[in-house]
Design a protein around this motif. Sequence first.
Motif, PDB file in Angstrom:
ATOM      1  N   SER A  41       0.844  -1.191   0.000  1.00 20.79           N
ATOM      2  CA  SER A  41       0.000   0.000   0.000  1.00 20.79           C
ATOM      3  C   SER A  41       0.881   1.243   0.000  1.00 20.79           C
ATOM      4  CB  SER A  41      -0.914   0.010   1.226  1.00 20.79           C
ATOM      5  OG  SER A  41      -1.799  -1.087   1.207  1.00 20.79           O
ATOM      6  N   GLY A  62      -3.027   4.149  -3.022  1.00 24.96           N
ATOM      7  CA  GLY A  62      -3.123   3.030  -3.946  1.00 24.96           C
ATOM      8  C   GLY A  62      -2.139   1.939  -3.585  1.00 24.96           C
ATOM      9  N   SER A  81      -3.468   2.193  -9.193  1.00 23.96           N
ATOM     10  CA  SER A  81      -4.679   2.470  -8.427  1.00 23.96           C
ATOM     11  C   SER A  81      -4.950   1.320  -7.467  1.00 23.96           C
ATOM     12  CB  SER A  81      -5.869   2.655  -9.366  1.00 23.96           C
ATOM     13  OG  SER A  81      -7.084   2.538  -8.676  1.00 23.96           O
ATOM     14  N   ALA A  82      -5.672   1.615  -6.396  1.00 22.58           N
ATOM     15  CA  ALA A  82      -6.087   0.569  -5.461  1.00 22.58           C
ATOM     16  C   ALA A  82      -6.933  -0.497  -6.164  1.00 22.58           C
ATOM     17  CB  ALA A  82      -6.864   1.182  -4.306  1.00 22.58           C
ATOM     18  N   GLY A 251      -8.308   6.211  -1.603  1.00 22.61           N
ATOM     19  CA  GLY A 251      -8.265   4.782  -1.852  1.00 22.61           C
ATOM     20  C   GLY A 251      -9.567   4.080  -1.571  1.00 22.61           C
TER      21      GLY A 251
END
Length: 422
Positions: A41, A62, A81-82, A251
Amino acid sequence: GSVKETLSLTGSPALTPGDIELNNSQLDLDPFLDYVWTNRSVSVYLGDVSWSRSQFRLVFSGVVEDLSVKGRYALSIELRSALDRLNYPLSSATLDDGTPVPLAFGEVSNVTPVLKDPATLLYKVHTRSIGGIAEVRDSGVPVAFTVSETDNSEFTLDNAPFGTITCTVHGDADPVYADDVASLVERIATEFGNSATRLQMSDIDTVAMSAFKASSPQCVGAYATGTDNTLATLQALTSSLGAGVVVDKFGKLSIAKLNDPTGNPVMTVTDFDIEEGSFYKSERLKPMPVRKLAYNRNYTPQSDTAAGIPEAHRKEWAEEWKYVTAENSAAAELYRITDPAEDESTYLQVKSDAEAEVSRRLSMFDRQRYIAQFEGLRKLLLLEVGDELLLDFSEFDAPVPCVVVGVEPNWIEMTVQLEVLL
């Protein structure tokens, strides 16, 4: 660098990766090369060395793709991106012989179950508790069956089959049955896919999800194999309503729906908010005065149904989809559109829901529309795809409403490249 997010005209999001370049001219960051970065993360904050830590502002949350070397004196943290946490197969569950166990979400019609035990004619349609099995058919003929007392996603035939076994299922019901898009997105994102990277409920924008549930309760259904991609499944579910799964700068997962402006913009954009000379129409969209949606998928089309089935039913079982259409004949004549509409597949199950959605899509694109781009200044950095704006600057004779369909922030310059649907 940054992560660019776009919401396509069919609702599906697209993500373009970004990166953060680190100055390693003193070689003091070389120990970073020994760290494990993949799927960690990451949160990016903006601030100044003169600020206290509490004054820094979160601008991105993300995951890290990896760390790479950029020349002799620079390292690069590659960002995703997450949503990339969901870029894994839905399930690894298999039968003893290695056959993947299917997954049923919402209401699905005429699916093919897997045969778990040939000796007892035991079949399976999902990996855990379901809402129920509405019917079982053998070559199109309804047959008697018995649901397992220990696992209601399994059933046995009361008699030996003579053809293809299919069933209609109300899917996952752990803990309760759900068949609306938002509920299924939450469930799949947090309970399926890679257990090490799947989202937690704390990663969900529950307020936005609740609002979407209230506004979009349409019945949907998806029947998948365990090897199907989690993110692709979510995209297919949300795109059925012209929407897409997105994550905000914190997120948090939510759903953005492509709608015409409602008259309630999140802000008004003036000449003072954009880089001078940056505005231009970047894409001229083809009018679509005829739309055709596919719904209520028949997952096992059959041309070899048993004798004695009425001809109308035989034809229905042979076709994979049902269709609804909508047309603006005046617009079709104006724009000289003579080609038939392309089929747009959805996970919608109910005809009235499909009719409402095809009419909504027609009303949005039965006329000439454009995508415009411009560079927004600091005030616009927090905008997200799906936001409604009112453009009130010298490019137009009067204020023009629009919807944000692309966002690419530049955190260093404190600007943002925006794409809007006019």
